[in-house]
Design a protein around this motif. Structure first.
Motif, PDB file in Angstrom:
ATOM      1  N   GLN A 131       0.825  -1.291  -0.131  1.00 48.57           N
ATOM      2  CA  GLN A 131       0.194  -0.053  -0.062  1.00 48.57           C
ATOM      3  C   GLN A 131       0.734   1.415   0.082  1.00 48.57           C
ATOM      4  O   GLN A 131       0.420   2.365  -0.781  1.00 48.57           O
ATOM      5  N   ALA A 132       1.937   1.131   0.918  1.00 48.44           N
ATOM      6  CA  ALA A 132       2.879   2.457   0.683  1.00 48.44           C
ATOM      7  C   ALA A 132       3.675   2.314  -0.611  1.00 48.44           C
ATOM      8  O   ALA A 132       4.039   3.390  -0.810  1.00 48.44           O
ATOM      9  N   ALA A 133       4.016   1.209  -1.153  1.00 49.50           N
ATOM     10  CA  ALA A 133       4.865   1.203  -2.480  1.00 49.50           C
ATOM     11  C   ALA A 133       3.992   1.687  -3.610  1.00 49.50           C
ATOM     12  O   ALA A 133       4.648   2.326  -4.629  1.00 49.50           O
ATOM     13  N   PHE A 134       2.762   1.564  -3.427  1.00 51.23           N
ATOM     14  CA  PHE A 134       2.047   1.807  -4.873  1.00 51.23           C
ATOM     15  C   PHE A 134       0.724   2.622  -4.264  1.00 51.23           C
ATOM     16  O   PHE A 134      -0.174   2.137  -4.481  1.00 51.23           O
ATOM     17  N   PRO A 135       0.912   3.920  -3.967  1.00 44.21           N
ATOM     18  CA  PRO A 135      -0.310   4.667  -3.573  1.00 44.21           C
ATOM     19  C   PRO A 135      -1.053   5.067  -4.566  1.00 44.21           C
ATOM     20  O   PRO A 135      -0.824   5.287  -5.468  1.00 44.21           O
ATOM     21  N   PHE A 192      19.252 -10.468 -15.678  1.00 43.80           N
ATOM     22  CA  PHE A 192      19.409  -9.386 -16.537  1.00 43.80           C
ATOM     23  C   PHE A 192      19.471  -7.986 -15.668  1.00 43.80           C
ATOM     24  O   PHE A 192      20.208  -7.830 -14.867  1.00 43.80           O
ATOM     25  N   GLY A 193      19.103  -6.867 -16.581  1.00 47.06           N
ATOM     26  CA  GLY A 193      19.272  -5.381 -15.885  1.00 47.06           C
ATOM     27  C   GLY A 193      18.440  -5.323 -14.575  1.00 47.06           C
ATOM     28  O   GLY A 193      17.589  -6.157 -14.284  1.00 47.06           O
ATOM     29  N   PRO A 194      18.575  -3.846 -14.254  1.00 40.59           N
ATOM     30  CA  PRO A 194      17.890  -3.644 -13.127  1.00 40.59           C
ATOM     31  C   PRO A 194      16.485  -3.208 -13.378  1.00 40.59           C
ATOM     32  O   PRO A 194      16.092  -3.350 -14.658  1.00 40.59           O
ATOM     33  N   ALA A 195      15.656  -3.434 -12.274  1.00 38.82           N
ATOM     34  CA  ALA A 195      14.193  -3.250 -12.592  1.00 38.82           C
ATOM     35  C   ALA A 195      13.767  -1.884 -13.245  1.00 38.82           C
ATOM     36  O   ALA A 195      14.467  -0.912 -13.148  1.00 38.82           O
ATOM     37  N   LEU A 196      12.465  -1.799 -13.620  1.00 40.99           N
ATOM     38  CA  LEU A 196      12.186  -0.685 -14.053  1.00 40.99           C
ATOM     39  C   LEU A 196      11.993   0.614 -13.198  1.00 40.99           C
ATOM     40  O   LEU A 196      12.111   1.707 -13.413  1.00 40.99           O
ATOM     41  N   TYR A 197      11.778   0.258 -11.851  1.00 42.22           N
ATOM     42  CA  TYR A 197      11.725   0.999 -10.691  1.00 42.22           C
ATOM     43  C   TYR A 197      12.059   0.360  -9.456  1.00 42.22           C
ATOM     44  O   TYR A 197      11.959  -0.818  -9.254  1.00 42.22           O
TER      45      TYR A 197
END
Length: 273
Positions: A131-135, A192-197
């Protein structure tokens, strides 16, 4: 001459053999009944493990699953080793090329839908509750059994593609040029590479993406592995997925009527969100 009194053997007394046989035969049964009375009815004293709450978050057309980090650790997800401080992990899935592209065009998206292509896992480490990560994002909390949660985590772990032995010619070429093998050790997950966020990473998946195996279908399949009654074929979009999940989310309690409203007989209108 005094004669000693003789006693006939049980076999010589009428009915004695039958009485003795019956007594001996009933002894085990009586013992079993006595033990059962002392111990009571058979039951397991091990409590049922508590249910686990997982979340489904919508990012528009795309959706992901959020699970407690303890599940990832129990099934040896590579992200758990790399992001050990996470409390939750959000897992998404999609076309390997399109998902990782910085600016995917319409042609790349059309090609991903029409031709089955390799998939990729997008795993994001969350430092706190979703809930805090995706307000503001649509988020559903779903309760699943302890066994279902283990199956969910195991199915996600099984989706990770792992490095296999390379052809000898390729290995010799790398050694001749003194280049490292970026695939990692044999049997290790392919990262692979880092996440999008946030903090996270892409990992190669063994599953293939196409029109009838989208990210939302993948989420529905994983939740079906956990025991939910879902139909992945009818979860092509996040809206279709959330419509099915609504049956597994308890309805919020009805608002309590105020004393003034009851006394006046005014209709009760739920408060707007």
């Amino acid at each position: 001459m005094t004669r000693l009194a003789t006693t006939r053997s049980p076999a010589q007394r009428p009915g004695a053999a039958a009485w003795l046989h019956a007594a001996l035969s009933s002894a085990p049964l009586a013992a079993a009944l006595a033990i059962g009375a002392l111990h009571g009815p058979c039951r397991s004293d091990t409590p049922e493990p508590p249910a686990v709450t997982v979340y489904v978050v919508s990012h528009g057309w795309h959706s992901g699953i959020v699970v407690p980090a303890a599940l990832a650790q129990a099934h040896d997800w590579p992200a758990r080793r790399e992001f050990a401080q996470a409390q939750y992990f959000e897992v998404g899935w999609g076309d390997r090329a399109y998902y990782q592209a910085a600016d995917p065009g319409w042609w790349m998206g059309l090609r991903a839908l029409l031709w089955p292509s390799p998939g990729v896992l997008h795993v994001v480490a969350l430092p706190g509750p979703p809930q805090a990560a995706f307000p503001g994002a649509p988020l559903l909390a779903v309760r699943i059994s302890h066994q279902g949660a283990q199956r969910l985590a195991a199915s996600i772990a099984a989706s990770h593609e792992r490095a296999g032995p390379l052809p000898s010619a390729h290995t010799e070429a790398l050694q001749a040029r003194r280049l490292p093998d970026e695939r990692g050790a044999d049997g290790a997950p392919i990262a692979f590479g880092p996440a999008l966020y946030g903090q996270g990473r892409f990992y190669a998946s063994t599953e293939r993406f196409h029109l009838f195996a989208t990210c939302n279908v993948w989420v529905a399949r994983r939740l079906r592995d956990a025991g939910l009654d879902l139909h992945p074929a009818f979860a092509l979009t996040s809206g279709m997925l959330f419509a099915q999940l609504a049956r597994h989310v308890p309805a919020p309690p009805a608002p309590a009527a105020s004393a003034a409203s009851v006394a006046s007989g005014a209709p009760i209108v739920p408060a707007a969100d």
